[in-house]
Write a protein that holds these residues in place. Structure first.
Motif, PDB file in Angstrom:
ATOM      1  N   LYS A 409      12.881  63.712  92.348  1.00 47.47           N
ATOM      2  CA  LYS A 409      12.884  62.255  92.095  1.00 47.47           C
ATOM      3  C   LYS A 409      11.833  61.876  91.059  1.00 47.47           C
ATOM      4  O   LYS A 409      12.085  61.101  90.137  1.00 47.47           O
ATOM      5  CB  LYS A 409      12.635  61.494  93.403  1.00 47.47           C
ATOM      6  CG  LYS A 409      13.861  61.490  94.336  1.00 47.47           C
ATOM      7  CD  LYS A 409      13.697  60.467  95.453  1.00 47.47           C
ATOM      8  CE  LYS A 409      15.013  60.268  96.209  1.00 47.47           C
ATOM      9  NZ  LYS A 409      15.313  61.387  97.121  1.00 47.47           N
ATOM     10  N   SER A 413      12.594  60.506  87.233  1.00 48.34           N
ATOM     11  CA  SER A 413      12.046  59.197  86.864  1.00 48.34           C
ATOM     12  C   SER A 413      11.233  59.305  85.550  1.00 48.34           C
ATOM     13  O   SER A 413      11.333  58.447  84.676  1.00 48.34           O
ATOM     14  CB  SER A 413      11.183  58.675  88.014  1.00 48.34           C
ATOM     15  OG  SER A 413      10.180  57.850  87.548  1.00 48.34           O
ATOM     16  N   SER A 430      17.226  65.533  91.962  1.00 45.49           N
ATOM     17  CA  SER A 430      16.713  64.509  92.887  1.00 45.49           C
ATOM     18  C   SER A 430      17.752  64.166  93.966  1.00 45.49           C
ATOM     19  O   SER A 430      17.456  63.459  94.924  1.00 45.49           O
ATOM     20  CB  SER A 430      16.372  63.240  92.104  1.00 45.49           C
ATOM     21  OG  SER A 430      17.500  62.834  91.341  1.00 45.49           O
TER      22      SER A 430
END
Length: 638
Positions: A409, A413, A430
């Motif tokens: 994740k 990002s 993710s």
């Protein structure tokens, strides 16, 4: 003897760059040409051989040029009648970087470089032809239709090798050079050079360059007392000046300085001494330019501390891609460069996430899949990745998976902040579906390959294009072994993949018009990704898996390798390789123009010639489709 020389001169006159020379000059050259007969499969030179004193022209027959990578021989090009090859000794000092072998009984002409060099020095068209080819690995650079008589470069940069950015890297140089006239006094010019901290002054007549004075001239001719400082500049200037065009590349500039043994090049409007001066390139400019090669960019990536740093490097890469396409650099070079830098950016993004989260609780591998896995990502398209961690005991599994999901994740990002959009289908590390242990992944691949179409996680063929970015190489190899062990006699899997490759809509209508989008935001645009590039990507993957080709994921290189592995159909594969590069280039240009993924081409903005080029690049798809149907016994309805 003279009749043989005339016969050779007659032959050469038909092909570039010899068509720029007179018959008299060609006859003179032909007197020193050796005729070599090569039997089938005979090698003329091979990788790491010392350079010969000649370069070569195919008189009849075919020469295969190939390189060895990962212990596999890969066919790079075929040279037919009139094609020139083996140019390396002309410009480079190191050994041959490829092998030249007769595909059938072949006659070649060996042209001694010492004999040919003066004709190059006196003819800028011949020099341009040779330089352009040597530097950019194109076929005949002046000839877009690629008629016979092309040049095959000996500068091959393989994905495993350091990409050679210098072959399309533009130079920053002095655009306000000191200009003087032939009657200027040396002392005054020396004063101007000192005040401007310049190492040269260009001597002009009616704005055209007729000579150049450098620091070296001042030292060798004035400081030694040979010529008085009160003399006029024409007494010490070097003339004529070596001139170049405005967008000359670093490599071309280096080659010219070496060739003419000079330290400065004069940039003019049209690249000749019959047009206005636009600037001066010095040896120092070349040294400065070397500092922004991929190695340097990759060092900057490794030092980056946040997504903002990485975003600015990615933007510089986009500029570089734009310049190289503008300079007509072969897309295979540009791909090598972009993929090295893209992978370094993704690797650094994972490292920054680990710095935040702390050390991983188990060994792992982050793999790029899809276009990144194939090293075909020139534009910032969406992210595709999977995360594999080593097997751990049942009591630790939950915590370990939690850590890697967080890692996935955080990394996705960071990549989003850099400009890589998340995958719309969720194919990312993710996603808990695509972040799991080695055993879970082994079961996943077994299931996909042995019962395709029956499991809940629908098989996406992009999972068969993967490249490790960071982590344990052995984990990637374990997945590779699972794939290749499952390929043997697996007709069900190939039936599924084959039909998947055939199910896309045809790019052209029955009346040979583009099959455009009928509704939505891209109405009347042509989907070059789905309708033109994907069938080639799918076909290359299907055939390379059926030949159990390991370690080659790139579509262009897959087709090149297939041409070697299956000589009977080599022409189809080589046509597909060429088509893939042409179509990719149009997609990239569209994407750079609109800051998009370049998927939808606005046909209204294309010239008639461009539309025809795209249409002819679509032609090999029919042959590829027939090959798929025959090889895997498919019909489109099976």
């Amino acid at each position: 003897m003279n009749t043989i020389a005339e016969h050779i001169a007659d032959f050469l006159k038909k092909y570039p760059p010899f068509d720029n020379l007179t018959f008299q000059e060609l006859t003179e050259i032909s007197l020193s040409i050796r005729v070599i007969n090569l039997e089938k499969h005979k090698v003329l030179f091979q990788i790491n051989d010392a350079l010969h004193d000649s370069f070569y022209v195919v008189a009849s027959g075919v020469i295969n040029l190939s390189v060895i990578a990962d212990a596999e021989e890969t066919l790079l090009n075929k040279c037919y009648e009139g094609d020139i090859f083996g140019l390396r000794p002309f410009f480079a000092k190191n050994n041959y970087m490829m092998t030249a072998k007769a595909r059938e009984e072949t006659i070649i002409y060996a042209i001694p470089i010492a004999t040919f060099r003066p004709f190059v020095a006196n003819n800028s068209d011949v020099l341009d032809f040779l330089l352009h080819s040597f530097a950019s690995n194109t076929s005949n650079p002046s000839d877009k239709e690629n008629t016979r008589g092309s040049l095959i470069s000996d500068n091959v940069y393989y994905s495993e090798q350091q990409s050679e950015i210098q072959y399309f890297q533009s130079l920053t140089y002095n655009v306000t050079p000191i200009i003087s006239t032939a009657s200027s006094i040396i002392q005054e010019v020396a004063q101007l050079m000192t005040n401007a901290l310049s190492t040269s002054a260009v001597v002009c007549e009616n704005t055209f360059p007729v000579g150049i004075v450098t620091n070296t001239d001042m030292c060798a001719k004035i400081a030694t007392g040979r010529i008085p400082i009160s003399s006029t500049v024409d007494k010490i200037m070097s003339s004529p000046v070596v001139t170049v065009v405005e967008n000359v590349s670093l490599a071309e500039a280096q080659l010219l300085m070496l060739k003419y043994n000079v330290t400065h090049l004069c940039v003019t409007q049209d690249g000749t001494d019959k047009s206005a001066v636009k600037g001066v390139i010095s040896e120092h400019d070349l040294i400065v330019a070397q500092a922004s090669n991929p190695g340097v960019l990759i060092k900057e990536i490794k030092r980056s501390q946040n997504p903002k740093d990485l975003k600015s490097i990615r933007e510089r890469l986009t500029e570089l891609i734009q310049k190289s396409i503008h300079k007509n650099i072969p897309l295979s070079h540009v791909n090598n460069l972009a993929s090295e830098i893209n992978l370094a950016i993704i690797k650094r993004s994972v490292e920054l996430s680990i710095l935040d989260l702390g050390s991983p609780p188990a060994r792992f591998a982050w793999l790029c899949i899809g276009s990144q896995g194939r090293k075909e990502q020139l534009l910032t398209t969406d992210q595709d990745s999977i995360l594999i961690f080593e097997d751990v005991t049942a009591d630790k599994y939950r915590d370990v998976k939690d850590y890697f999901l967080k890692l996935g994740k955080r990394t996705t990002s960071i990549l989003e902040k850099i400009g890589y959009e998340p995958c719309p289908y969720g194919h990312m590390g993710s996603n808990m579906l695509w972040c799991k242990s080695l055993t879970d992944w082994t079961n996943q691949y077994n299931s996909w390959m042995n019962t395709p179409g029956e499991n809940s996680n629908e098989l996406s063929s992009i999972f068969f294009d993967f490249e490790i970015v960071i982590g344990e190489k052995k984990i990637e190899e374990a997945i590779e072994n699972v794939v290749y062990n499952n390929l043997r006699n697996n007709t069900l899997f190939f039936d599924f993949l084959g039909n998947d490759a055939l199910k896309r809509n045809s790019p052209l209508t029955f009346f040979k018009k583009f099959n455009v989008e009928e509704k939505g935001p891209n109405k009347d645009k042509f989907d070059i990704k789905t309708k033109a590039l994907m069938p080639l990507i799918d076909g290359a993957r299907l055939f390379s898996l059926s030949h159990s080709m390991r370690g080659i994921n790139n579509t262009y290189l897959r087709f090149k390798q297939l041409a070697m592995a299956d000589p009977k159909n080599s022409e189809v594969y080589l046509n597909c390789a060429k088509a893939f590069l042409i179509l990719s280039k149009y997609r990239t240009m569209e994407g750079l123009k609109n800051d998009s993924s370049g998927q939808y081409i606005n046909l209204l903005e294309l010239s008639k010639a461009d539309k025809e080029i795209i249409k002819s690049a679509l032609a090999p798809m029919d042959e590829l489709e027939d090959l798929i149907k025959n090889k895997f016994q498919l019909t489109q309805f099976s």
